[in-house]
Design a protein around this motif. Sequence first.
Motif, PDB file in Angstrom:
ATOM      1  N   GLN A  95     106.621  -3.822  71.570  1.00 51.07           N
ATOM      2  CA  GLN A  95     107.493  -4.576  72.465  1.00 51.07           C
ATOM      3  C   GLN A  95     108.687  -3.733  72.859  1.00 51.07           C
ATOM      4  N   ASP A  96     109.268  -4.086  74.009  1.00 49.47           N
ATOM      5  CA  ASP A  96     110.458  -3.385  74.458  1.00 49.47           C
ATOM      6  C   ASP A  96     111.709  -4.141  73.993  1.00 49.47           C
ATOM      7  N   LYS A  97     112.859  -3.655  74.389  1.00 50.98           N
ATOM      8  CA  LYS A  97     114.134  -4.234  73.947  1.00 50.98           C
ATOM      9  C   LYS A  97     114.322  -5.672  74.443  1.00 50.98           C
ATOM     10  N   ARG A  98     113.639  -6.036  75.532  1.00 46.98           N
ATOM     11  CA  ARG A  98     113.740  -7.387  76.088  1.00 46.98           C
ATOM     12  C   ARG A  98     112.693  -8.337  75.486  1.00 46.98           C
ATOM     13  N   ASN A  99     111.992  -7.873  74.458  1.00 48.39           N
ATOM     14  CA  ASN A  99     110.933  -8.625  73.784  1.00 48.39           C
ATOM     15  C   ASN A  99     109.696  -8.851  74.638  1.00 48.39           C
ATOM     16  N   ASN A 100     109.490  -8.040  75.667  1.00 48.22           N
ATOM     17  CA  ASN A 100     108.222  -8.050  76.402  1.00 48.22           C
ATOM     18  C   ASN A 100     107.182  -7.401  75.505  1.00 48.22           C
ATOM     19  N   LYS A 101     106.049  -8.061  75.302  1.00 40.60           N
ATOM     20  CA  LYS A 101     105.034  -7.552  74.378  1.00 40.60           C
ATOM     21  C   LYS A 101     103.855  -6.967  75.150  1.00 40.60           C
ATOM     22  N   TYR A 102     103.288  -5.910  74.579  1.00 48.26           N
ATOM     23  CA  TYR A 102     102.164  -5.207  75.177  1.00 48.26           C
ATOM     24  C   TYR A 102     101.141  -4.914  74.091  1.00 48.26           C
ATOM     25  N   VAL A 103      99.865  -4.874  74.502  1.00 47.37           N
ATOM     26  CA  VAL A 103      98.792  -4.547  73.563  1.00 47.37           C
ATOM     27  C   VAL A 103      97.882  -3.523  74.231  1.00 47.37           C
ATOM     28  N   PHE A 104      97.659  -2.424  73.534  1.00 47.50           N
ATOM     29  CA  PHE A 104      96.773  -1.363  74.012  1.00 47.50           C
ATOM     30  C   PHE A 104      95.681  -1.111  72.985  1.00 47.50           C
ATOM     31  N   LYS A 145      90.696  26.316  54.884  1.00 42.50           N
ATOM     32  CA  LYS A 145      89.939  25.100  55.161  1.00 42.50           C
ATOM     33  C   LYS A 145      90.130  24.673  56.616  1.00 42.50           C
ATOM     34  N   PRO A 146      89.091  24.074  57.215  1.00 42.20           N
ATOM     35  CA  PRO A 146      89.200  23.596  58.598  1.00 42.20           C
ATOM     36  C   PRO A 146      90.259  22.498  58.716  1.00 42.20           C
ATOM     37  N   ILE A 147      90.842  22.384  59.896  1.00 48.22           N
ATOM     38  CA  ILE A 147      91.853  21.352  60.133  1.00 48.22           C
ATOM     39  C   ILE A 147      91.434  20.489  61.317  1.00 48.22           C
ATOM     40  N   TRP A 148      91.892  19.228  61.320  1.00 43.87           N
ATOM     41  CA  TRP A 148      91.637  18.304  62.414  1.00 43.87           C
ATOM     42  C   TRP A 148      92.874  18.263  63.302  1.00 43.87           C
ATOM     43  N   SER A 149      92.665  18.398  64.614  1.00 44.69           N
ATOM     44  CA  SER A 149      93.760  18.355  65.574  1.00 44.69           C
ATOM     45  C   SER A 149      93.450  17.332  66.657  1.00 44.69           C
ATOM     46  N   ILE A 150      94.496  16.679  67.139  1.00 41.88           N
ATOM     47  CA  ILE A 150      94.352  15.735  68.243  1.00 41.88           C
ATOM     48  C   ILE A 150      94.415  16.524  69.549  1.00 41.88           C
ATOM     49  N   VAL A 151      93.398  16.382  70.385  1.00 44.80           N
ATOM     50  CA  VAL A 151      93.382  17.086  71.669  1.00 44.80           C
ATOM     51  C   VAL A 151      93.576  16.137  72.847  1.00 44.80           C
ATOM     52  N   GLU A 152      93.427  14.838  72.595  1.00 44.41           N
ATOM     53  CA  GLU A 152      93.623  13.863  73.671  1.00 44.41           C
ATOM     54  C   GLU A 152      94.017  12.512  73.064  1.00 44.41           C
ATOM     55  N   ILE A 153      94.927  11.829  73.747  1.00 46.16           N
ATOM     56  CA  ILE A 153      95.308  10.463  73.388  1.00 46.16           C
ATOM     57  C   ILE A 153      95.225   9.649  74.662  1.00 46.16           C
ATOM     58  N   ARG A 154      94.429   8.592  74.611  1.00 43.11           N
ATOM     59  CA  ARG A 154      94.229   7.753  75.792  1.00 43.11           C
ATOM     60  C   ARG A 154      94.419   6.305  75.381  1.00 43.11           C
ATOM     61  N   ALA A 155      95.103   5.560  76.222  1.00 40.74           N
ATOM     62  CA  ALA A 155      95.334   4.143  75.944  1.00 40.74           C
ATOM     63  C   ALA A 155      94.840   3.293  77.105  1.00 40.74           C
ATOM     64  N   GLU A 156      94.399   2.082  76.777  1.00 42.18           N
ATOM     65  CA  GLU A 156      93.961   1.099  77.761  1.00 42.18           C
ATOM     66  C   GLU A 156      94.601  -0.243  77.410  1.00 42.18           C
ATOM     67  N   LYS A 157      94.974  -0.995  78.442  1.00 41.52           N
ATOM     68  CA  LYS A 157      95.504  -2.332  78.201  1.00 41.52           C
ATOM     69  C   LYS A 157      94.403  -3.232  77.680  1.00 41.52           C
ATOM     70  N   VAL A 158      94.774  -4.122  76.777  1.00 38.67           N
ATOM     71  CA  VAL A 158      93.817  -5.105  76.257  1.00 38.67           C
ATOM     72  C   VAL A 158      93.939  -6.361  77.091  1.00 38.67           C
ATOM     73  N   TYR A 203     110.193   1.496  72.686  1.00 33.71           N
ATOM     74  CA  TYR A 203     109.324   0.402  72.256  1.00 33.71           C
ATOM     75  C   TYR A 203     109.216   0.390  70.737  1.00 33.71           C
ATOM     76  N   SER A 204     109.134  -0.787  70.169  1.00 32.16           N
ATOM     77  CA  SER A 204     108.961  -0.933  68.724  1.00 32.16           C
ATOM     78  C   SER A 204     107.544  -1.402  68.425  1.00 32.16           C
ATOM     79  N   THR A 205     106.871  -0.693  67.569  1.00 29.31           N
ATOM     80  CA  THR A 205     105.528  -1.083  67.147  1.00 29.31           C
ATOM     81  C   THR A 205     105.632  -2.243  66.170  1.00 29.31           C
ATOM     82  N   PHE A 206     104.861  -3.296  66.410  1.00 31.23           N
ATOM     83  CA  PHE A 206     104.807  -4.360  65.418  1.00 31.23           C
ATOM     84  C   PHE A 206     103.416  -4.538  64.861  1.00 31.23           C
ATOM     85  N   GLU A 207     102.444  -3.797  65.398  1.00 28.85           N
ATOM     86  CA  GLU A 207     101.086  -3.870  64.868  1.00 28.85           C
ATOM     87  C   GLU A 207     100.331  -2.609  65.271  1.00 28.85           C
TER      88      GLU A 207
END
Length: 141
Positions: free
Chosen positions: A103-112, A128-141, A75-79
């Motif tokens: 969007q995917d290679k067929r130009n189907n667009k998705y927004v999360f 110094k303290p560091i910030w780490s990502i412990v979870e990534i969650r996505a929802e369809k818009v 998928y290619s990010t456009f935004e």
Amino acid sequence: MGNALAILLIFGSLQLSVSTQSIERAFLQNNPKILYSFLPKNESIKLTFPDPIAFSDQISNQQTYFFFKKIFSTYSTFEFYPTRPEESHAETKYIFKARWSFQDKRNNKYVFHIFFYFIQSSPGNGEKPIWSIVEIRAEKV
């Protein structure tokens, strides 16, 4: 003592701001290496994505890197942009929410809406303290 605490909080928020800008850059450039630098080394990362990605599991930082490498090659990010001011639940926890359009290679667009859950950890030895990502969650818009 109060001044030292204020300085640490300001430094921590500046460091977190740089982190969120790097996350934006990772998605806009479709570059999983940037994202990898924010993943904890000895802990699993919880990932939850709806269709068309359809994935939910806890995986290592290296598996997360390859997961995003596959996503960015498919998928290619456009935004990608923050949808609200960053939200802090304490000095050591933080949620970054963004809108991700791709969007995917067929130009189907998705927004999360995508949420990155950060925790702050102290590596010890006076570093110094560091910030780490412990979870990534996505929802369809």
